[in-house]
Design a protein around this motif. Structure first.
Motif, PDB file in Angstrom:
ATOM      1  N   SER A  17       0.842  -1.195   0.000  1.00  0.00           N
ATOM      2  CA  SER A  17       0.000   0.000   0.000  1.00  0.00           C
ATOM      3  C   SER A  17       0.874   1.240   0.000  1.00  0.00           C
ATOM      4  O   SER A  17       2.074   1.161   0.233  1.00  0.00           O
ATOM      5  CB  SER A  17      -0.875   0.039   1.254  1.00  0.00           C
ATOM      6  N   ASP A  20       0.516   4.447   5.240  1.00  0.00           N
ATOM      7  CA  ASP A  20      -0.627   4.895   6.053  1.00  0.00           C
ATOM      8  C   ASP A  20      -1.991   4.433   5.577  1.00  0.00           C
ATOM      9  O   ASP A  20      -2.997   4.776   6.180  1.00  0.00           O
ATOM     10  CB  ASP A  20      -0.669   6.427   6.199  1.00  0.00           C
ATOM     11  N   ALA A  21      -2.047   3.678   4.493  1.00  0.00           N
ATOM     12  CA  ALA A  21      -3.359   3.201   4.031  1.00  0.00           C
ATOM     13  C   ALA A  21      -3.887   2.110   4.956  1.00  0.00           C
ATOM     14  O   ALA A  21      -5.081   1.850   5.012  1.00  0.00           O
ATOM     15  CB  ALA A  21      -3.261   2.694   2.604  1.00  0.00           C
ATOM     16  N   GLY A  22      -2.970   1.446   5.698  1.00  0.00           N
ATOM     17  CA  GLY A  22      -3.434   0.441   6.658  1.00  0.00           C
ATOM     18  C   GLY A  22      -2.848  -0.946   6.440  1.00  0.00           C
ATOM     19  O   GLY A  22      -3.363  -1.932   6.961  1.00  0.00           O
ATOM     20  N   LYS A  23      -1.729  -1.030   5.723  1.00  0.00           N
ATOM     21  CA  LYS A  23      -1.082  -2.325   5.458  1.00  0.00           C
ATOM     22  C   LYS A  23      -0.724  -3.053   6.749  1.00  0.00           C
ATOM     23  O   LYS A  23      -1.029  -4.241   6.909  1.00  0.00           O
ATOM     24  CB  LYS A  23       0.181  -2.080   4.628  1.00  0.00           C
ATOM     25  N   THR A  24      -0.077  -2.341   7.665  1.00  0.00           N
ATOM     26  CA  THR A  24       0.360  -2.970   8.918  1.00  0.00           C
ATOM     27  C   THR A  24      -0.842  -3.440   9.733  1.00  0.00           C
ATOM     28  O   THR A  24      -0.854  -4.549  10.264  1.00  0.00           O
ATOM     29  CB  THR A  24       1.202  -1.981   9.747  1.00  0.00           C
ATOM     30  N   THR A  25      -1.843  -2.586   9.809  1.00  0.00           N
ATOM     31  CA  THR A  25      -3.046  -2.939  10.578  1.00  0.00           C
ATOM     32  C   THR A  25      -3.721  -4.163   9.959  1.00  0.00           C
ATOM     33  O   THR A  25      -4.109  -5.093  10.660  1.00  0.00           O
ATOM     34  CB  THR A  25      -4.027  -1.739  10.608  1.00  0.00           C
ATOM     35  N   LYS A  44       3.016  -4.151  14.526  1.00  0.00           N
ATOM     36  CA  LYS A  44       3.231  -2.704  14.482  1.00  0.00           C
ATOM     37  C   LYS A  44       4.679  -2.292  14.745  1.00  0.00           C
ATOM     38  O   LYS A  44       5.181  -1.364  14.133  1.00  0.00           O
ATOM     39  CB  LYS A  44       2.366  -2.034  15.555  1.00  0.00           C
ATOM     40  N   LYS A  47       7.135  -1.525  12.001  1.00  0.00           N
ATOM     41  CA  LYS A  47       6.938  -0.444  11.049  1.00  0.00           C
ATOM     42  C   LYS A  47       7.994   0.652  11.182  1.00  0.00           C
ATOM     43  O   LYS A  47       8.269   1.120  12.268  1.00  0.00           O
ATOM     44  CB  LYS A  47       5.561   0.133  11.289  1.00  0.00           C
ATOM     45  N   ASN A 139      -9.937   0.269   2.591  1.00  0.00           N
ATOM     46  CA  ASN A 139      -9.885   0.347   4.052  1.00  0.00           C
ATOM     47  C   ASN A 139     -10.471   1.668   4.590  1.00  0.00           C
ATOM     48  O   ASN A 139     -10.686   2.605   3.847  1.00  0.00           O
ATOM     49  CB  ASN A 139      -8.409   0.215   4.470  1.00  0.00           C
ATOM     50  N   LYS A 140     -10.676   1.676   5.862  1.00  0.00           N
ATOM     51  CA  LYS A 140     -11.086   2.867   6.630  1.00  0.00           C
ATOM     52  C   LYS A 140     -12.495   3.344   6.283  1.00  0.00           C
ATOM     53  O   LYS A 140     -12.738   4.551   6.224  1.00  0.00           O
ATOM     54  CB  LYS A 140     -10.075   4.019   6.462  1.00  0.00           C
ATOM     55  N   ASP A 142     -14.864   3.207   8.143  1.00  0.00           N
ATOM     56  CA  ASP A 142     -15.420   3.820   9.350  1.00  0.00           C
ATOM     57  C   ASP A 142     -15.217   5.339   9.343  1.00  0.00           C
ATOM     58  O   ASP A 142     -15.722   6.039  10.200  1.00  0.00           O
ATOM     59  CB  ASP A 142     -14.761   3.213  10.604  1.00  0.00           C
ATOM     60  N   ARG A 143     -14.447   5.809   8.350  1.00  0.00           N
ATOM     61  CA  ARG A 143     -14.274   7.259   8.182  1.00  0.00           C
ATOM     62  C   ARG A 143     -15.070   7.699   6.954  1.00  0.00           C
ATOM     63  O   ARG A 143     -15.302   6.884   6.057  1.00  0.00           O
ATOM     64  CB  ARG A 143     -12.799   7.571   7.927  1.00  0.00           C
ATOM     65  N   SER A 254     -12.896  -2.180   7.328  1.00  0.00           N
ATOM     66  CA  SER A 254     -12.133  -1.335   8.233  1.00  0.00           C
ATOM     67  C   SER A 254     -11.195  -2.246   9.021  1.00  0.00           C
ATOM     68  O   SER A 254     -11.641  -3.007   9.878  1.00  0.00           O
ATOM     69  CB  SER A 254     -13.079  -0.591   9.181  1.00  0.00           C
ATOM     70  N   ALA A 255      -9.931  -2.163   8.667  1.00  0.00           N
ATOM     71  CA  ALA A 255      -8.959  -3.053   9.319  1.00  0.00           C
ATOM     72  C   ALA A 255      -8.902  -2.774  10.814  1.00  0.00           C
ATOM     73  O   ALA A 255      -8.873  -3.680  11.630  1.00  0.00           O
ATOM     74  CB  ALA A 255      -7.583  -2.872   8.694  1.00  0.00           C
ATOM     75  N   LEU A 256      -8.955  -1.493  11.147  1.00  0.00           N
ATOM     76  CA  LEU A 256      -8.849  -1.114  12.551  1.00  0.00           C
ATOM     77  C   LEU A 256      -9.988  -1.729  13.363  1.00  0.00           C
ATOM     78  O   LEU A 256      -9.800  -2.153  14.500  1.00  0.00           O
ATOM     79  CB  LEU A 256      -8.883   0.421  12.674  1.00  0.00           C
TER      80      LEU A 256
HETATM   81  P1  G4P Z   1       0.611   1.397   6.788  1.00  0.00           P
HETATM   82  O1  G4P Z   1       1.205   0.166   7.356  1.00  0.00           O
HETATM   83  O2  G4P Z   1      -0.071   1.202   5.470  1.00  0.00           O
HETATM   84  O3  G4P Z   1       1.537   2.567   6.734  1.00  0.00           O
HETATM   85  O4  G4P Z   1      -0.592   1.873   7.759  1.00  0.00           O
HETATM   86  P2  G4P Z   1      -0.967   1.479   9.255  1.00  0.00           P
HETATM   87  O5  G4P Z   1      -1.570   0.148   9.317  1.00  0.00           O
HETATM   88  O6  G4P Z   1       0.160   1.786  10.177  1.00  0.00           O
HETATM   89  O7  G4P Z   1      -2.122   2.532   9.487  1.00  0.00           O
HETATM   90  C1  G4P Z   1      -1.903   3.939   9.409  1.00  0.00           C
HETATM   91  C2  G4P Z   1      -2.859   4.648  10.341  1.00  0.00           C
HETATM   92  O8  G4P Z   1      -4.208   4.381   9.935  1.00  0.00           O
HETATM   93  C3  G4P Z   1      -2.765   4.156  11.790  1.00  0.00           C
HETATM   94  O9  G4P Z   1      -3.070   5.252  12.618  1.00  0.00           O
HETATM   95  C4  G4P Z   1      -3.897   3.140  11.883  1.00  0.00           C
HETATM   96  O10 G4P Z   1      -4.359   2.962  13.198  1.00  0.00           O
HETATM   97  C5  G4P Z   1      -4.925   3.792  10.996  1.00  0.00           C
HETATM   98  N1  G4P Z   1      -5.896   2.826  10.437  1.00  0.00           N
HETATM   99  C6  G4P Z   1      -5.644   1.643   9.852  1.00  0.00           C
HETATM  100  N2  G4P Z   1      -6.787   1.033   9.481  1.00  0.00           N
HETATM  101  C7  G4P Z   1      -7.788   1.869   9.810  1.00  0.00           C
HETATM  102  C8  G4P Z   1      -9.217   1.802   9.690  1.00  0.00           C
HETATM  103  O11 G4P Z   1      -9.795   0.848   9.211  1.00  0.00           O
HETATM  104  N3  G4P Z   1      -9.911   2.886  10.167  1.00  0.00           N
HETATM  105  C9  G4P Z   1      -9.307   3.965  10.738  1.00  0.00           C
HETATM  106  N4  G4P Z   1     -10.085   4.947  11.162  1.00  0.00           N
HETATM  107  N5  G4P Z   1      -7.961   4.051  10.871  1.00  0.00           N
HETATM  108  C10 G4P Z   1      -7.217   3.022  10.420  1.00  0.00           C
HETATM  109  P3  G4P Z   1      -1.944   6.115  13.322  1.00  0.00           P
HETATM  110  O12 G4P Z   1      -2.648   7.087  14.187  1.00  0.00           O
HETATM  111  O13 G4P Z   1      -0.993   6.683  12.298  1.00  0.00           O
HETATM  112  O14 G4P Z   1      -1.130   5.038  14.101  1.00  0.00           O
HETATM  113  P4  G4P Z   1      -1.437   4.391  15.487  1.00  0.00           P
HETATM  114  O15 G4P Z   1      -0.831   5.344  16.443  1.00  0.00           O
HETATM  115  O16 G4P Z   1      -2.921   4.299  15.610  1.00  0.00           O
HETATM  116  O17 G4P Z   1      -0.787   3.091  15.448  1.00  0.00           O
END
Ligand code: G4P
Length: 525
Positions: A17, A20-25, A44, A47, A139-140, A142-143, A254-256
């Motif tokens: 990705s 910040d798109a959410g690959k790690t999550t 995490k 990263k 992803n995301k 929920d936003r 929503s991965a989160l």
């Molecule tokens: P990456 O590996 O692609 O760079 O992305 P990563 O998973 O680190 O996600 C980047 C940011 O997006 C993180 O927040 C993560 O919590 C958030 N995120 C991932 N999936 C979702 C989702 O489905 N919904 C929402 N709302 N957010 C999501 P961060 O604040 O940068 O890091 P952290 O402090 O929460 O770890």
């Protein structure tokens, strides 16, 4: 179990990705749902954070952690899933491309609000080039995000692949209440829970009263209407077209919040490809061949400067790899045995006795391996599809300590074998040129040369646009070109001729004046 069955139950994939798109999550949630880890947060730590862009010491520290998470294997529903970690940092883009060469499929993660971003486009192009089948995870949800139909249009246009949604969201942001599974025809409630798996999740029928009650009459009617449209607008999912990289199944979620993960995981088991045949220079190699073959796609240096040993990551392409068995290292012609090969389950490393096609084996290496090397049971094979890509930044590298010339040469050679950067030697003045994707790599090289090899280097700026591997219909044309462009010619690490273009303008002008010569930005064409 039979070799064929072991092959059929393996899925080896990369998740890619834009940062910040959410690959790690997502990776972490797949491990969590697969039962490989029990709390979020384990992945995490691997990263490389944004704030570390100018802090290569931090990257060094992370290198140590990332050995353990380079490959994350786990079992889910009788399937062995190997997720290969790809560095998120853009300066290590070439690493990501190389890891993709060992993947049988990929998942592209896209932030629903930001859409397709630069790195996503680039990574999708690499998948297209390799013909790697891709699934897309939007992803995301929920936003607040755009309308799902608009997102699909955008993704299709940007990534140049036909998309087929396999699930469908009910709105986004506050209105995101769950996901409709188009294949199973049921609805999965969005149960926001960051750390834990949703309990039960409650699956209900699209036309049920329970759904109307949960979503409200209007949203339920909208969902039913959307699904009718989706079913009418998109052809049924065809696995062969997915495997041929013609269509990409799309999942919203929503991965989160753990939404959409289960469908993705189930689809990996059901439709993602097991290891397939691979091309070598000599012939196609099939995974169910009796004899072992594999190639090195990544080399990881030891963190401890006193032990200059490394781990070479080998993708098994055919047959069964066995511990302590003599194998041919094709490039050197040497026979080698590996008494302690390692496999990676979740974030743990353990010594194994055997590994099957699709698996990744970690081999202890004292400096014999290079990226792209082939290991076999005796046959001389050379796997294709592990090209070098033209760097974008170049510098001359000189020795700053006359007493340490040998150490410097050895250090450069090993770091280049590891794939940290590329080395070119000017055919004009014989000077060594280091090419990288990002400026950070120069710092990493300087630091590692000093700390691991006791060598000091000096950089001299070199303004170049690209290094181009050249091709011509016959040797005479090529020789003539090399003679005319002698000041711009260099040799790469494999001894291939490379034309160093100063600018895009110069490259275009050279193309026009040498129509018979073809210029490539990758070493394999
Ligand atoms: P990456 O590996 O692609 O760079 O992305 P990563 O998973 O680190 O996600 C980047 C940011 O997006 C993180 O927040 C993560 O919590 C958030 N995120 C991932 N999936 C979702 C989702 O489905 N919904 C929402 N709302 N957010 C999501 P961060 O604040 O940068 O890091 P952290 O402090 O929460 O770890």
């Amino acid at each position: 179990m039979e070799l064929k069955e072991e092959i059929a139950r393996r899925r080896t994939l990369g998740i890619v990705s834009h940062p910040d798109a959410g690959k790690t999550t997502l990776t972490e949630k797949l491990l969590l749902f697969g039962g490989a880890i029990h709390v979020a947060g384990a992945v995490k730590s691997n990263k490389i954070r944004r704030r570390a862009t100018s802090d290569f010491m931090e990257i060094e520290r992370q290198r140590g952690i990332s050995v353990a998470t380079s490959v994350m294997g786990f079992e889910y529903k009788g399937t062995k899933i190997n997720i290969l970690d790809t560095p998120g940092h853009q300066d290590f883009a070439e690493d990501t491309f190389r890891v993709l060469t060992a993947c049988d499929s990929a998942i592209i993660v896209i932030d629903a609000a930001r859409g397709v971003e630069e790195r996503t486009r680039e990574l999708a192009r690499v998948c297209r080039l390799h013909g790697t089948p891709v699934m897309i995870f939007i992803n995301k949800l929920d936003r607040p995000a755009a309308d799902p139909f608009d997102i699909l249009d955008h993704v299709e246009r940007e990534l140049q692949v036909r998309v087929i949604p396999l699930n469908w969201p009910t709105g986004s942001g506050e209105l995101f209440k769950g996901i409709y599974n188009i294949r199973e025809q049921n609805f999965y409630l969005h149960a926001p829970s960051v750390q834990e798996l949703p309990r039960g999740g409650e699956i209900v029928d699209l036309h049920s009263d329970a759904l109307k009650e949960y979503l409200g009459e209007r949203a339920a009617a909208q969902l039913a209407e959307d699904i009718e449209l989706v079913v009418g607008a998109f052809p049924p999912f065809d696995r062969d077209r997915y495997l041929a990289h013609v269509v990409a199944p799309v999942f919203f979620g929503s991965a989160l919040h753990n939404t959409g993960i289960r469908e993705l995981l189930d689809s990996l088991v059901e439709i993602a490809p097991p290891p397939l045949s691979r091309e070598t220079v000599e012939r196609a190699v099939f995974p169910d061949e009796e004899k072992f073959s594999g190639f090195v796609f990544k080399i990881h240096a030891n963190m401890d400067p006193r032990h200059r040993d490394r781990i070479a990551f080998v993708k098994v392409c055919s047959g069964i790899f066995r511990r302590d068995t003599p194998y041919l290292h094709v490039r050197s012609g040497k026979t080698m045995k590996f008494p302690a090969p390692t496999a990676f389950m979740a974030a743990r490393k353990s010594v194994i006795d055997e590994a099957y096609p699709g698996d990744i084996v970690g081999l202890h290496d004292t400096g014999n391996f290079k990226i792209g090397d082939t290991l076999t049971a005796g046959e001389k094979l050379h796997f294709k599809g592990i090209p070098s890509f033209s760097p974008g930044l170049f510098r001359y590298i000189d020795n700053a300590d006359p007493g340490k010339a040998k150490q410097l040469a050895r250090g450069i050679e090993q770091l280049v074998d590891e794939g940290v950067a590329q080395l070119f030697t000017s055919q004009f003045n014989n000077r060594k040129i280091i090419g990288t994707v990002g400026a950070l790599q120069f710092e990493v090289i300087e630091y590692r040369l000093l700390h691991e090899y006791g060598a000091s280097c000096r950089w001299e700026p070199l303004h170049l646009y690209k290094a181009c591997w050249i091709e011509a219909p016959d040797a005479r044309v090529l020789d003539d070109f090399k003679r005319r462009k002698a000041t711009c010619m260099a040799t790469d690490k494999q001894g291939r001729d490379v034309f160093l273009a100063e600018s895009e303008y110069m490259l275009n002008a050279t193309r026009e004046s040498h129509e018979k010569v073809t210029f490539h930005f990758t070493s394999e064409f």
